[in-house]
Motif scaffolding. Sequence first.
Motif, PDB file in Angstrom:
ATOM      1  N   GLU A  62      12.169  -2.917  12.610  1.00 20.61           N
ATOM      2  CA  GLU A  62      11.339  -1.737  12.665  1.00 20.61           C
ATOM      3  C   GLU A  62      12.241  -0.433  12.383  1.00 20.61           C
ATOM      4  N   THR A  63      13.496  -0.255  12.759  1.00 20.17           N
ATOM      5  CA  THR A  63      14.318   0.793  12.065  1.00 20.17           C
ATOM      6  C   THR A  63      14.283   0.571  10.700  1.00 20.17           C
ATOM      7  N   ILE A  64      14.670  -0.633   9.945  1.00 28.41           N
ATOM      8  CA  ILE A  64      14.680  -0.737   8.478  1.00 28.41           C
ATOM      9  C   ILE A  64      13.476  -0.150   7.745  1.00 28.41           C
ATOM     10  N   ARG A  65      12.306  -0.588   8.583  1.00 32.67           N
ATOM     11  CA  ARG A  65      11.029  -0.219   8.014  1.00 32.67           C
ATOM     12  C   ARG A  65      10.817   1.134   7.873  1.00 32.67           C
ATOM     13  N   ASP A  66      10.870   1.842   8.949  1.00 33.25           N
ATOM     14  CA  ASP A  66      11.043   3.333   9.310  1.00 33.25           C
ATOM     15  C   ASP A  66      11.837   4.045   8.150  1.00 33.25           C
ATOM     16  N   LEU A  67      13.119   3.573   8.119  1.00 31.19           N
ATOM     17  CA  LEU A  67      14.053   4.167   7.036  1.00 31.19           C
ATOM     18  C   LEU A  67      13.535   4.011   5.757  1.00 31.19           C
ATOM     19  N   ASN A  68      13.028   2.753   5.313  1.00 30.80           N
ATOM     20  CA  ASN A  68      12.461   2.388   4.029  1.00 30.80           C
ATOM     21  C   ASN A  68      11.382   3.417   3.935  1.00 30.80           C
ATOM     22  N   ASP A  69      10.425   3.430   4.600  1.00 34.21           N
ATOM     23  CA  ASP A  69       9.255   4.268   4.424  1.00 34.21           C
ATOM     24  C   ASP A  69       9.647   5.792   4.076  1.00 34.21           C
ATOM     25  N   ARG A  70      10.317   6.297   5.121  1.00 33.91           N
ATOM     26  CA  ARG A  70      11.004   7.807   4.958  1.00 33.91           C
ATOM     27  C   ARG A  70      11.569   8.049   3.648  1.00 33.91           C
ATOM     28  N   PHE A  71      12.311   7.108   3.350  1.00 32.53           N
ATOM     29  CA  PHE A  71      13.200   7.098   2.046  1.00 32.53           C
ATOM     30  C   PHE A  71      12.191   7.112   0.712  1.00 32.53           C
ATOM     31  N   ARG A  72      11.385   6.291   0.678  1.00 31.29           N
ATOM     32  CA  ARG A  72      10.263   5.968  -0.271  1.00 31.29           C
ATOM     33  C   ARG A  72       9.463   7.188  -0.594  1.00 31.29           C
ATOM     34  N   GLN A  73       9.169   7.721   0.625  1.00 30.13           N
ATOM     35  CA  GLN A  73       8.202   8.788   0.293  1.00 30.13           C
ATOM     36  C   GLN A  73       8.729  10.093   0.409  1.00 30.13           C
ATOM     37  N   GLY A  74      10.260  10.260   0.053  1.00 31.28           N
ATOM     38  CA  GLY A  74      10.987  11.463  -0.206  1.00 31.28           C
ATOM     39  C   GLY A  74      11.676  12.321   0.778  1.00 31.28           C
ATOM     40  N   ASP A  75      12.110  11.393   1.834  1.00 31.13           N
ATOM     41  CA  ASP A  75      12.939  12.021   2.966  1.00 31.13           C
ATOM     42  C   ASP A  75      14.368  12.071   2.263  1.00 31.13           C
ATOM     43  N   SER A  76      14.827  13.428   2.181  1.00 27.20           N
ATOM     44  CA  SER A  76      16.276  13.364   1.407  1.00 27.20           C
ATOM     45  C   SER A  76      17.155  13.233   2.572  1.00 27.20           C
ATOM     46  N   THR A  77      17.005  13.009   3.715  1.00 31.49           N
ATOM     47  CA  THR A  77      17.871  12.665   4.844  1.00 31.49           C
ATOM     48  C   THR A  77      18.417  11.431   4.782  1.00 31.49           C
ATOM     49  N   ILE A  78      17.404  10.476   4.045  1.00 27.59           N
ATOM     50  CA  ILE A  78      17.981   9.033   4.002  1.00 27.59           C
ATOM     51  C   ILE A  78      19.093   8.830   2.940  1.00 27.59           C
ATOM     52  N   PRO A  79      19.980   8.451   2.974  1.00 33.25           N
ATOM     53  CA  PRO A  79      20.868   8.481   1.558  1.00 33.25           C
ATOM     54  C   PRO A  79      20.363   6.909   0.627  1.00 33.25           C
TER      55      PRO A  79
ATOM     56  N   SER B 209      24.506   5.555   8.133  1.00 32.87           N
ATOM     57  CA  SER B 209      26.041   5.797   7.615  1.00 32.87           C
ATOM     58  C   SER B 209      26.638   4.548   7.191  1.00 32.87           C
ATOM     59  N   LYS B 210      25.960   3.413   6.847  1.00 31.99           N
ATOM     60  CA  LYS B 210      26.667   2.150   6.311  1.00 31.99           C
ATOM     61  C   LYS B 210      25.806   1.862   4.976  1.00 31.99           C
ATOM     62  N   THR B 211      24.821   2.566   4.771  1.00 38.21           N
ATOM     63  CA  THR B 211      23.947   2.055   3.763  1.00 38.21           C
ATOM     64  C   THR B 211      23.253   3.109   2.816  1.00 38.21           C
ATOM     65  N   THR B 212      23.215   2.683   1.560  1.00 37.72           N
ATOM     66  CA  THR B 212      22.592   3.582   0.515  1.00 37.72           C
ATOM     67  C   THR B 212      21.396   2.929   0.147  1.00 37.72           C
ATOM     68  N   ARG B 213      20.412   3.321   0.025  1.00 33.70           N
ATOM     69  CA  ARG B 213      19.239   2.495  -0.486  1.00 33.70           C
ATOM     70  C   ARG B 213      19.139   2.799  -1.850  1.00 33.70           C
ATOM     71  N   VAL B 214      18.605   1.883  -2.551  1.00 29.03           N
ATOM     72  CA  VAL B 214      18.496   1.986  -4.019  1.00 29.03           C
ATOM     73  C   VAL B 214      17.036   1.220  -4.367  1.00 29.03           C
ATOM     74  N   LEU B 215      16.136   2.441  -4.497  1.00 24.41           N
ATOM     75  CA  LEU B 215      14.636   1.843  -5.013  1.00 24.41           C
ATOM     76  C   LEU B 215      14.583   1.702  -6.519  1.00 24.41           C
ATOM     77  N   THR B 216      14.355   0.642  -6.894  1.00 20.22           N
ATOM     78  CA  THR B 216      14.170   0.480  -8.500  1.00 20.22           C
ATOM     79  C   THR B 216      12.842   0.230  -8.799  1.00 20.22           C
ATOM     80  N   LEU B 217      12.020   1.084  -9.623  1.00 24.05           N
ATOM     81  CA  LEU B 217      10.844   0.983 -10.110  1.00 24.05           C
ATOM     82  C   LEU B 217      10.773   0.399 -11.728  1.00 24.05           C
ATOM     83  N   MET B 218       9.885  -0.613 -11.696  1.00 24.60           N
ATOM     84  CA  MET B 218       9.882  -1.392 -12.822  1.00 24.60           C
ATOM     85  C   MET B 218       8.555  -2.007 -13.310  1.00 24.60           C
ATOM     86  N   LEU B 219       8.293  -2.235 -14.627  1.00 24.66           N
ATOM     87  CA  LEU B 219       7.359  -2.921 -14.883  1.00 24.66           C
ATOM     88  C   LEU B 219       7.454  -4.395 -14.129  1.00 24.66           C
TER      89      LEU B 219
END
Length: 115
Positions: A6-23, A101-111
């Motif tokens: 649930e925490t990962i899902r929340d962080l992923n959604d926030r990051f994907r939607q542009g929350d700049s507080t998520i590294p 504090s232990k994670t940098t998310r990398v979202l890759t957008l591809m065809l």
Amino acid sequence: MASSSETIRDLNDRFRQGDSTIPGRVMITIGVQNLIAEHDGCSLEQVIEQVQQFDTFAADNDPQAEHDFGAFDFLGAKHFWKIDYYAPDLQHGSEDPADISKTTRVLTLMLAEEY
């Protein structure tokens, strides 16, 4: 207390939607860049908006319920996006994706054809 998923899902959604507080970082493949360039009046922001608004999560495309993958059609092509979890130094995987504090998310957008 929220589960790790649930925490990962929340962080992923926030990051994907542009929350700049998520590294994290967003990477766009050359295929997506070329497709945008081929369509007058289309911009990278329009494609990113598709990722931000994605909400078609189901058991078959989100088995861990972490909202870390999506697929959509745009500009006549199938697109995939995927979030991966790295340590802050980006040298290896994160030991705990639920801990920002232990994670940098990398979202890759591809065809899809680039996968």
